[in-house]
Scaffold this motif. Structure first.
Motif, PDB file in Angstrom:
ATOM      1  N   SER A  84      43.310  42.251  -3.651  1.00 58.83           N
ATOM      2  CA  SER A  84      42.946  42.823  -4.951  1.00 58.83           C
ATOM      3  C   SER A  84      43.286  44.306  -5.018  1.00 58.83           C
ATOM      4  CB  SER A  84      41.455  42.611  -5.219  1.00 58.83           C
ATOM      5  OG  SER A  84      41.159  41.226  -5.268  1.00 58.83           O
ATOM      6  N   ILE A  85      43.029  45.040  -3.940  1.00 60.51           N
ATOM      7  CA  ILE A  85      43.359  46.465  -3.895  1.00 60.51           C
ATOM      8  C   ILE A  85      44.862  46.668  -4.090  1.00 60.51           C
ATOM      9  CG2 ILE A  85      43.518  48.493  -2.381  1.00 60.51           C
ATOM     10  CD1 ILE A  85      40.845  47.537  -1.113  1.00 60.51           C
ATOM     11  N   PHE A  86      45.659  45.897  -3.378  1.00 59.40           N
ATOM     12  CA  PHE A  86      47.107  46.051  -3.488  1.00 59.40           C
ATOM     13  C   PHE A  86      47.616  45.622  -4.863  1.00 59.40           C
ATOM     14  CE2 PHE A  86      46.775  46.662   1.030  1.00 59.40           C
ATOM     15  CZ  PHE A  86      47.753  47.615   1.266  1.00 59.40           C
ATOM     16  N   ASN A  87      46.979  44.640  -5.477  1.00 62.79           N
ATOM     17  CA  ASN A  87      47.358  44.259  -6.841  1.00 62.79           C
ATOM     18  C   ASN A  87      47.083  45.389  -7.827  1.00 62.79           C
ATOM     19  OD1 ASN A  87      48.397  41.712  -6.302  1.00 62.79           O
ATOM     20  ND2 ASN A  87      46.426  40.690  -6.582  1.00 62.79           N
ATOM     21  N   VAL A  88      45.956  46.064  -7.677  1.00 58.44           N
ATOM     22  CA  VAL A  88      45.643  47.206  -8.555  1.00 58.44           C
ATOM     23  C   VAL A  88      46.677  48.312  -8.348  1.00 58.44           C
ATOM     24  CG1 VAL A  88      43.977  49.042  -9.055  1.00 58.44           C
ATOM     25  CG2 VAL A  88      43.179  46.687  -8.752  1.00 58.44           C
ATOM     26  N   ILE A  89      46.991  48.634  -7.089  1.00 57.15           N
ATOM     27  CA  ILE A  89      47.968  49.694  -6.813  1.00 57.15           C
ATOM     28  C   ILE A  89      49.311  49.355  -7.462  1.00 57.15           C
ATOM     29  CG2 ILE A  89      49.309  50.880  -5.022  1.00 57.15           C
ATOM     30  CD1 ILE A  89      46.894  50.397  -3.123  1.00 57.15           C
ATOM     31  N   GLU A  90      49.737  48.113  -7.311  1.00 55.57           N
ATOM     32  CA  GLU A  90      51.066  47.711  -7.782  1.00 55.57           C
ATOM     33  C   GLU A  90      51.160  47.507  -9.290  1.00 55.57           C
ATOM     34  OE1 GLU A  90      52.142  44.354  -5.351  1.00 55.57           O
ATOM     35  OE2 GLU A  90      52.359  45.599  -3.569  1.00 55.57           O
ATOM     36  N   HIS A  91      50.038  47.154  -9.933  1.00 56.25           N
ATOM     37  CA  HIS A  91      50.134  46.752 -11.338  1.00 56.25           C
ATOM     38  C   HIS A  91      49.358  47.610 -12.332  1.00 56.25           C
ATOM     39  CE1 HIS A  91      52.312  43.262  -9.972  1.00 56.25           C
ATOM     40  NE2 HIS A  91      51.320  42.949  -9.150  1.00 56.25           N
ATOM     41  N   SER A  92      48.571  48.562 -11.863  1.00 56.88           N
ATOM     42  CA  SER A  92      47.805  49.393 -12.791  1.00 56.88           C
ATOM     43  C   SER A  92      48.688  50.493 -13.376  1.00 56.88           C
ATOM     44  CB  SER A  92      46.618  50.032 -12.070  1.00 56.88           C
ATOM     45  OG  SER A  92      45.976  50.957 -12.921  1.00 56.88           O
ATOM     46  N   ASN A  93      48.585  50.673 -14.690  1.00 55.93           N
ATOM     47  CA  ASN A  93      49.340  51.769 -15.312  1.00 55.93           C
ATOM     48  C   ASN A  93      48.627  53.111 -15.116  1.00 55.93           C
ATOM     49  OD1 ASN A  93      47.233  51.454 -17.058  1.00 55.93           O
ATOM     50  ND2 ASN A  93      48.459  50.936 -18.839  1.00 55.93           N
ATOM     51  N   LYS A  94      47.439  53.105 -14.517  1.00 52.58           N
ATOM     52  CA  LYS A  94      46.697  54.331 -14.240  1.00 52.58           C
ATOM     53  C   LYS A  94      47.129  54.964 -12.908  1.00 52.58           C
ATOM     54  CE  LYS A  94      42.576  52.410 -16.417  1.00 52.58           C
ATOM     55  NZ  LYS A  94      41.197  51.954 -16.150  1.00 52.58           N
ATOM     56  N   ILE A  95      47.814  54.191 -12.073  1.00 57.23           N
ATOM     57  CA  ILE A  95      48.215  54.654 -10.747  1.00 57.23           C
ATOM     58  C   ILE A  95      49.717  54.881 -10.746  1.00 57.23           C
ATOM     59  CG2 ILE A  95      48.341  54.027  -8.300  1.00 57.23           C
ATOM     60  CD1 ILE A  95      45.693  52.486  -8.737  1.00 57.23           C
ATOM     61  N   LYS A  96      50.127  56.092 -10.387  1.00 57.20           N
ATOM     62  CA  LYS A  96      51.536  56.479 -10.475  1.00 57.20           C
ATOM     63  C   LYS A  96      52.281  56.382  -9.146  1.00 57.20           C
ATOM     64  CE  LYS A  96      50.870  59.632 -14.370  1.00 57.20           C
ATOM     65  NZ  LYS A  96      49.725  58.979 -14.880  1.00 57.20           N
ATOM     66  N   ILE A  97      51.582  56.027  -8.091  1.00 55.59           N
ATOM     67  CA  ILE A  97      52.200  55.944  -6.765  1.00 55.59           C
ATOM     68  C   ILE A  97      52.521  54.484  -6.441  1.00 55.59           C
ATOM     69  CG2 ILE A  97      50.141  55.682  -5.319  1.00 55.59           C
ATOM     70  CD1 ILE A  97      52.754  58.271  -4.621  1.00 55.59           C
ATOM     71  N   LYS A  98      53.579  54.267  -5.709  1.00 57.26           N
ATOM     72  CA  LYS A  98      53.957  52.926  -5.255  1.00 57.26           C
ATOM     73  C   LYS A  98      53.807  52.860  -3.743  1.00 57.26           C
ATOM     74  CE  LYS A  98      55.018  51.505  -9.312  1.00 57.26           C
ATOM     75  NZ  LYS A  98      53.938  50.886 -10.011  1.00 57.26           N
ATOM     76  N   ILE A  99      53.513  51.694  -3.242  1.00 56.89           N
ATOM     77  CA  ILE A  99      53.346  51.511  -1.806  1.00 56.89           C
ATOM     78  C   ILE A  99      54.664  51.724  -1.085  1.00 56.89           C
ATOM     79  CG2 ILE A  99      52.728  49.856  -0.003  1.00 56.89           C
ATOM     80  CD1 ILE A  99      50.946  48.599  -2.364  1.00 56.89           C
ATOM     81  N   SER A 100      55.727  51.209  -1.666  1.00 57.47           N
ATOM     82  CA  SER A 100      57.040  51.319  -1.059  1.00 57.47           C
ATOM     83  C   SER A 100      57.389  52.781  -0.809  1.00 57.47           C
ATOM     84  CB  SER A 100      58.080  50.673  -1.979  1.00 57.47           C
ATOM     85  OG  SER A 100      59.358  50.834  -1.456  1.00 57.47           O
TER      86      SER A 100
END
Length: 186
Positions: A31-47
């Protein structure tokens, strides 16, 4: 426990057998990684990001990030049983080049860093639920400019935790999963 996605998808990781470590459940981690990858509020990517995994335990969060393309993960852990498992997990996944394991208390680690000595994109802060000095640690992280401008700090707490998080941190999102409360902030 397993790696959910990326180049290590499906690979098992070991956990300490004692009760002194609280592993991050797969559902919460996914769930945490889904939020990071798909939230428009978060501007950073894991990659290609730099991760700081404080109170790392077995390394579940950081190893998942590496599997998904993170450039580097700094694991900070001082409990000997967890450190042994973390080292085994890193070797098992053959990702030593992407990992830096520090055997130090997370508070001491942050306290001893110089300003901007370590710049990260994602900080995962998963202290024991009984830990009450969260704001001290967060304020030191902000003071020492460890988190990059668009970076995020992810804090894992018990859903009934009553600690008021410092106003110096901007809470972007908050989610509950079972007994876990996850705060996304910058």
């Amino acid at each position: 426990m397993r790696i959910i996605s990326g180049k290590f998808k499906g690979k098992k990781i070991n956990l300490p057998k004692d009760k002194n470590t609280r592993p991050l459940r797969d559902l919460v981690k996914e769930s945490i990684f889904n939020v990071i990858e798909h939230s428009n509020k978060i501007k950073i990517k894991i990659s290609e990001s730099i991760i700081l995994d404080l109170f790392s335990g077995s390394g579940s969060f950081g190893l998942e990030a590496i599997s998904r393309g993170a450039n580097k993960c700094h694991f900070i852990e001082n409990y000997s049983n967890a450190l042994e498992i973390l080292s085994k997990n890193v070797k098992h996944l053959k990702c030593e080049d992407y990992c830096n394991i520090t055997n130090l208390d997370s508070f001491d680690f942050i306290e001893n860093l110089q300003t901007k000595e370590l710049e990260t994109d994602i900080i995962f802060l998963d202290p024991p639920f009984k830990e009450k000095k969260i704001n001290f640690l967060i304020e030191k992280i902000l003071e020492k400019k460890i988190l990059n401008k668009n970076g995020i700090l992810i804090l894992h707490r018990h859903k009934n935790d009553d600690i008021k998080i410092t106003k110096k941190l901007n809470i972007i999102d908050s989610r509950n999963y079972g007994i876990s409360k996850i705060l996304f902030a910058n």
